[in-house]
Design an enzyme around this catalytic site. Structure first.
Site, short mmCIF file in Angstrom:
data_model
loop_
_atom_site.label_atom_id
_atom_site.label_comp_id
_atom_site.label_asym_id
_atom_site.label_seq_id
_atom_site.Cartn_x
_atom_site.Cartn_y
_atom_site.Cartn_z
N HIS A 14 3.61 13.74 0.70
CA HIS A 14 3.41 13.03 1.96
C HIS A 14 4.63 13.26 2.85
O HIS A 14 5.65 13.79 2.41
CB HIS A 14 3.18 11.54 1.72
CG HIS A 14 4.36 10.81 1.16
ND1 HIS A 14 4.83 11.02 -0.11
CD2 HIS A 14 5.18 9.88 1.71
CE1 HIS A 14 5.88 10.25 -0.33
NE2 HIS A 14 6.12 9.55 0.76
N HIS A 26 6.99 11.34 4.37
CA HIS A 26 8.16 10.50 4.55
C HIS A 26 9.39 11.39 4.31
O HIS A 26 9.34 12.34 3.51
CB HIS A 26 8.14 9.31 3.59
CG HIS A 26 7.31 8.17 4.09
ND1 HIS A 26 6.74 7.25 3.26
CD2 HIS A 26 6.95 7.82 5.36
CE1 HIS A 26 6.07 6.35 3.98
NE2 HIS A 26 6.18 6.67 5.25
N ASP A 85 12.24 11.33 2.73
CA ASP A 85 12.86 11.60 1.43
C ASP A 85 12.04 12.57 0.59
O ASP A 85 12.51 13.02 -0.47
CB ASP A 85 13.12 10.30 0.66
CG ASP A 85 11.89 9.42 0.51
OD1 ASP A 85 11.02 9.45 1.40
OD2 ASP A 85 11.80 8.68 -0.49
N HIS A 86 10.85 12.92 1.06
CA HIS A 86 10.01 13.88 0.34
C HIS A 86 9.80 15.18 1.10
O HIS A 86 9.15 16.09 0.57
CB HIS A 86 8.64 13.24 0.05
CG HIS A 86 8.72 12.06 -0.84
ND1 HIS A 86 8.45 12.12 -2.19
CD2 HIS A 86 9.07 10.77 -0.59
CE1 HIS A 86 8.62 10.91 -2.73
NE2 HIS A 86 8.99 10.09 -1.76
N HIS A 120 -0.71 4.81 -0.29
CA HIS A 120 0.61 4.66 0.31
C HIS A 120 0.41 4.38 1.80
O HIS A 120 -0.67 4.66 2.33
CB HIS A 120 1.41 5.95 0.07
CG HIS A 120 2.89 5.81 0.25
ND1 HIS A 120 3.63 4.85 -0.40
CD2 HIS A 120 3.78 6.51 1.01
CE1 HIS A 120 4.89 4.98 -0.07
NE2 HIS A 120 5.01 5.98 0.79
N ASP A 163 4.80 8.62 -4.34
CA ASP A 163 4.67 7.29 -3.74
C ASP A 163 3.23 6.79 -3.68
O ASP A 163 2.39 7.31 -2.94
CB ASP A 163 5.26 7.32 -2.34
CG ASP A 163 6.75 7.64 -2.36
OD1 ASP A 163 7.23 8.14 -3.39
OD2 ASP A 163 7.41 7.39 -1.34
N HIS A 188 12.42 8.77 -8.79
CA HIS A 188 12.27 8.13 -7.48
C HIS A 188 12.73 6.67 -7.55
O HIS A 188 12.00 5.75 -7.24
CB HIS A 188 10.80 8.22 -7.02
CG HIS A 188 10.60 7.88 -5.56
ND1 HIS A 188 10.32 6.61 -5.14
CD2 HIS A 188 10.62 8.65 -4.45
CE1 HIS A 188 10.17 6.60 -3.82
NE2 HIS A 188 10.36 7.84 -3.38
#
Length: 301
Positions: free
Chosen positions: A63, A65, A67-68, A141, A204, A262
């Site tokens: 996805h 976000h 941090d990914h 999510h 997530d 994570h």
């Protein structure tokens, strides 16, 4: 010699810490390298881990976000800068196409490599080849998120004692495997079924059907464990799993090796996360991931 292992490049959620980089995971699977969720700093972590850009054959983003995915810009430019000779397939939620394009073309650079865009729109098979089938399943999510599952085709394991008793040896074994019969002896009589190995990447998400679909029967499951069980309300609010939930999923789905990752920065010591996964009933091999871990895919039973 084939290599199947997970190289952990980062294990932090949302905010990196002194010990933990943003997400990043490279799965070496024979001749392929699947890079999952390259967060900020992935290029540098690759250097520390001894991972070259030429190893990457696929990029799989769960996805969009930061941090990914914020590491996508650097990784894609590194692939081009190093002149990776093979096409690199990129899988990511179709709803995030604009983010993928912004990251791919974040700055000026010379495109010297082929990046094939394969946006994921629904559950199902993304690619089926001789080495494995790659599929995706929708997760739960606040933004659209997909998990990924890799399954090796089932095969057959040859039985040396039966082969010897039948007088089949050397090049004849290969001929029997290719043709299915040799001098009236059938392949099924000289072998037994060998289930293909299975890997899943679950980031997530709250608990949902997709989590179980991805995890079922995995030899190696990489799954988020952002929160301790006592913070379950936070996990539900922000669309994450607790360590106990991750352990219960692995136990229910018959996972052989569970990799927790994570982790929220609120937990300087991740050991209790592993303890809660155990308390939830998981009895298989367990790794509470650290940056730069190298985790082999378990050998077949």
């Amino acid at each position: 010699m084939s290599v199947r292992e997970l190289v952990v490049l980062g294990t932090a959620s949302q905010v990196p810490t002194r010990r933990r980089n943003h997400n990043g995971y490279l799965l070496r699977w024979d001749g392929e390298g699947l890079l999952f969720d390259p967060g900020e700093g992935t290029q540098r972590q690759m250097t520390h881990a001894g991972v070259s850009a030429t190893e990457i054959t696929r990029i799989c983003v769960s996805h969009f976000h930061g941090d990914h995915s914020l590491g996508l810009a650097g990784v894609i430019q590194r692939i081009n800068g190093d002149g990776v000779p093979h096409p690199v397939r990129a899988h990511y939620p179709a709803s995030g196409q604009v983010y993928f394009e912004r990251l791919r073309y974040a700055t000026a650079y010379q495109e010297r490599a082929v990046i094939e865009e394969h946006p994921v729109r629904e559950d199902g098979v993304l690619d089926a080849g001789e080495r494995f089938t790659l599929s995706a399943a929708r997760l739960s999510h606040p933004v659209e998120s997909f998990g990924y599952r890799l399954v090796e085709p089932d095969g057959r394991r040859m039985l040396p004692r039966r082969l010897a008793a039948a007088g089949i040896r050397g090049a004849e074994v290969r001929r029997l495997q290719q043709e299915g019969e040799l001098r009236g002896v059938r392949l099924e009589e000289m072998s037994e079924e060998r289930p293909g190995q299975r890997f899943a990447f679950v980031m997530d998400t709250r608990l949902c059907d997709g989590v179980y679909t991805l995890a079922q029967g995995c030899d190696l499951l990489v799954i988020e464990a952002t929160f301790l069980d006592e913070d379950a309300a936070l996990a539900e609010r922000y669309g994450h799993l607790t360590a106990g939930e991750a352990g219960a999923v692995a136990a229910r789905c018959g996972v052989r090796h569970l990799v927790l990752t994570h982790f929220s920065q609120r937990y300087p010591d991740p050991a209790p996360l592993g303890a809660q996964a155990r308390a939830a009933g998981f009895t298989g091999e367990l790794t509470v991931a650290e940056d730069l871990d190298r985790i082999p895919v378990p050998r077949r039973p």
